[in-house]
Design an enzyme around this catalytic site. Structure first.
Site, short mmCIF file in Angstrom:
data_model
loop_
_atom_site.label_atom_id
_atom_site.label_comp_id
_atom_site.label_asym_id
_atom_site.label_seq_id
_atom_site.Cartn_x
_atom_site.Cartn_y
_atom_site.Cartn_z
N ASP A 1 8.33 -16.93 11.93
CA ASP A 1 8.07 -18.34 11.26
C ASP A 1 6.77 -18.45 10.48
O ASP A 1 7.01 -19.14 9.42
CB ASP A 1 7.77 -19.56 12.71
CG ASP A 1 7.63 -20.97 12.11
OD1 ASP A 1 8.43 -21.41 11.29
OD2 ASP A 1 6.61 -21.59 12.74
N ASP B 1 6.99 -18.51 5.71
CA ASP B 1 6.47 -19.65 5.15
C ASP B 1 5.49 -18.85 3.75
O ASP B 1 5.34 -19.16 2.61
CB ASP B 1 5.45 -20.60 5.76
CG ASP B 1 6.38 -21.93 6.35
OD1 ASP B 1 7.59 -21.54 6.43
OD2 ASP B 1 5.69 -22.85 6.28
N ASP C 1 -1.65 -9.52 11.24
CA ASP C 1 -2.99 -10.39 10.69
C ASP C 1 -2.90 -9.60 9.50
O ASP C 1 -3.11 -10.20 8.17
CB ASP C 1 -4.12 -10.39 11.54
CG ASP C 1 -4.15 -9.27 12.19
OD1 ASP C 1 -3.39 -8.22 12.46
OD2 ASP C 1 -5.29 -9.09 12.95
N TYR D 1 9.01 -20.02 21.85
CA TYR D 1 9.80 -20.99 21.41
C TYR D 1 10.99 -21.01 22.68
O TYR D 1 11.74 -22.06 22.52
CB TYR D 1 10.79 -20.54 20.34
CG TYR D 1 10.15 -20.75 18.78
CD1 TYR D 1 8.96 -20.17 18.40
CD2 TYR D 1 10.44 -21.85 18.19
CE1 TYR D 1 8.37 -20.39 17.29
CE2 TYR D 1 9.88 -21.98 16.98
CZ TYR D 1 9.00 -21.26 16.57
OH TYR D 1 8.10 -21.71 15.30
C1 IPM Z 1 11.34 -23.33 10.61
C2 IPM Z 1 10.79 -24.41 11.13
C3 IPM Z 1 11.20 -24.66 12.64
C4 IPM Z 1 10.63 -23.39 13.47
C5 IPM Z 1 10.76 -25.64 13.23
C6 IPM Z 1 11.13 -27.04 12.47
C7 IPM Z 1 10.84 -26.06 14.80
O1 IPM Z 1 9.61 -24.26 11.12
O2 IPM Z 1 12.59 -23.19 10.75
O3 IPM Z 1 10.65 -22.22 10.36
O4 IPM Z 1 9.47 -23.30 13.81
O5 IPM Z 1 11.37 -22.55 13.77
MG MG Z 2 8.63 -22.50 9.89
#
Ligand code: IPM
Ligand code: MG
Length: 359
Positions: free
Chosen positions: A246, A250, A222, A138
Site C-alpha cells: 500500500d 503511493d 525502509d 488488513y
Molecule cells: C489503496 C487504498 C486502500 C488500501 C484503502 C482505501 C483502504 O489506500 O487501495 O491503496 O489501503 O488498500
Molecule cells: Mg493506498
C-alpha cells in the site's frame, strides 16, 4: 458475433462518480471500435447511500456483483464517516470476499516531464508491484480493551498464511517471467523486525527454486523506499505484503506522475477482477468537474486486459500515453486543471487518432 462482458460499476464517493463517468465514456467508445458488447450494472454503494439507507454492501448485492466478469470502482471514503468504515465495508469486503489475492500496480514512466527525480527517462522507471491483497494487518483481526480509560489497549494482528504468501509469490514469479525484462523479482519485507516475515523469506527461496530463470533479490522496505528514489531502474517486478505494498505504491505513483494517473487491478486468476484507481475520493474536488479521471481510465485499460480484450486495452493505454507525451495537461495531480470532462474528451480524441494497435 460480438463478445459480451458483464461489468459491475460502483462509482462510490467524492470524485468517484465523475471519474467513473469519464472511464465509462472511454470504455463505450473502445467497445464500439473493437466490436465488444459491454453490459453494465451500476450500484449506489458509498457514503450517501449509507446515510440514506444504513446499508454498506448488502449480501444480496454482493452475490449479484459476483455474477459479473469485472467490477469498476470509483473511490470510497467520506469525511462524515469514521475512517476505515466504508473502506473496510466496501473495498475490503470486495477484495476479501472475492478472494482477490493480488493487487497489481504498474509503475511506469511515460514521459520524463512527469517524474520529480532528476534525469530519469521512461527507460529508468518501469516496474510492477505485486501487492498481496488478502492478509497482513488488513485481515481485520483487531480489538480494543478498556477503551476510553487511561489503561486502554488496542491491538491489530498481522496475519500471514503459507497459502496466502505462496500464491502471491507464485503470481509474482509468473508475472516477472511474462514481462521478460530484467527477469528479476525483488521481495520487500521487514523480516529484521517483524519476525513473522520469515515465512515470506523462506517461501520466496522455496518457490523461487522453481524459477531458475528469475534472479531473486530481497530488500527491507525502509531501504527500498530510499532505493526507489535513488535508483528506480533496479526494479523489474516487486512482491510484497499488503501494508508495505500500500505504502510503496503511493511512493511509486509519485515517481511517474502522481495519484492522478495510478491504477490497479485486484485479481484472482480465472475469476472476477476489481479495477480501481489508487487515489481516494478527494472530497475537496467532488462535484466540481475538476478531478483528474486518467487513473480510472487506466483502470479501464487494465480491466479490458483482464477480460482478454488486449487490443482494446492497448488502445486505451496508448491514447492516454499519447496525451501525456503531448504535454497538453497542465497538472497531473488530482486536480486536472482543465476539467474532468475535458480530460475525457482529450482521451477520446486520441482514441479516434489511433494508429494500428501494437501487436
Ligand atoms: C489503496 C487504498 C486502500 C488500501 C484503502 C482505501 C483502504 O489506500 O487501495 O491503496 O489501503 O488498500
Ligand atoms: Mg493506498
Amino acid at each position: 458475433m460480438s463478445r459480451t462482458h458483464r461489468i459491475a460499476v460502483i462509482p462510490g464517493d467524492g470524485i468517484g462518480p465523475e471519474v467513473v463517468r469519464e472511464g465509462l465514456r472511454i470504455l463505450d467508445r473502445v467497445a464500439e471500435l473493437e466490436g465488444l458488447r459491454i453490459e453494465r450494472t451500476s450500484y449506489p454503494f458509498g457514503a450517501e447511500h449509507h446515510l440514506r439507507t444504513q446499508e454498506v454492501l448488502p449480501d444480496a448485492a454482493f452475490a449479484e456483483i459476483q455474477q459479473h466478469d469485472a467490477v469498476l470502482l470509483g473511490a470510497i471514503g467520506d469525511p462524515r464517516m469514521p475512517p476505515g468504515f466504508l473502506e473496510f465495508g466496501i473495498v475490503g469486503r470486495l477484495r476479501f470476499g472475492l478472494d482477490l489475492y493480488v493487487n497489481l500496480r504498474p509503475v511506469r514512466l511515460v514521459d520524463a516531464a512527469l517524474c520529480p527525480l532528476k534525469s530519469k527517462e521512461p527507460e529508468h522507471i518501469d516496474f510492477t508491484v505485486v501487492r498481496e491483497n488478502t492478509e497482513d494487518a488488513y485481515a481485520g483481526m483487531w480489538g480494543q480493551f478498556k477503551k476510553g480509560t487511561p489503561d486502554e489497549v488496542a491491538t491489530q494482528e498481522i496475519i500471514f498464511t503459507r497459502k496466502g504468501v505462496e500464491r502471491a509469490l507464485r503470481y509474482a514469479f509468473e508475472h516477472c517471467r511474462k514481462r521478460a525484462r530484467q527477469r528479476k523479482l525483488t521481495l520487500l519485507t521487514k523480516a529484521n523486525a517483524i519476525r513473522a516475515m520469515e515465512l515470506w523469506t523462506r517461501a520466496f527461496a522455496e518457490v523461487g527454486a522453481e524459477y531458475p530463470d528469475i534472479t531473486r533479490e530481497h530488500q527491507y522496505i525502509d531501504a527500498a523506499c530510499m532505493f526507489v528514489v535513488t535508483r528506480p531502474e533496479q526494479y523489474d517486478t516487486v512482491v510484497t505484503s499488503n501494508m508495505f505494498g500500500d505504502i510503496f505504491t503511493d511512493l511509486g505513483a509519485a515517481l511517474v506522475g502522481g495519484l492522478g494517473l495510478a491504477a490497479s487491478a485486484n485479481l484472482h486468476p480465472g475469476r472476477i477482477g476489481l479495477f480501481e484507481s489508487i487515489h481516494g475520493s478527494a472530497p475537496q474536488f467532488a462535484g466540481q468537474n475538476r478531478a483528474n479521471p486518467l487513473a480510472t481510465i487506466m483502470a479501464v485499460s487494465m480491466m479490458l486486459e483482464h477480460l482478454g480484450e488486449v487490443a482494446a486495452a492497448q488502445r486505451v493505454e496508448q491514447a492516454v500515453e499519447r496525451l501525456l507525451r503531448s504535454r497538453r495537461l497542465p497538472d497531473l495531480g488530482m486536480d486536472s486543471g482543465v476539467g474532468t470532462d475535458a480530460v475525457g474528451a482529450m482521451v477520446l480524441s486520441e482514441l479516434a487518432a489511433d494508429p494500428v494497435p501494437r501487436p
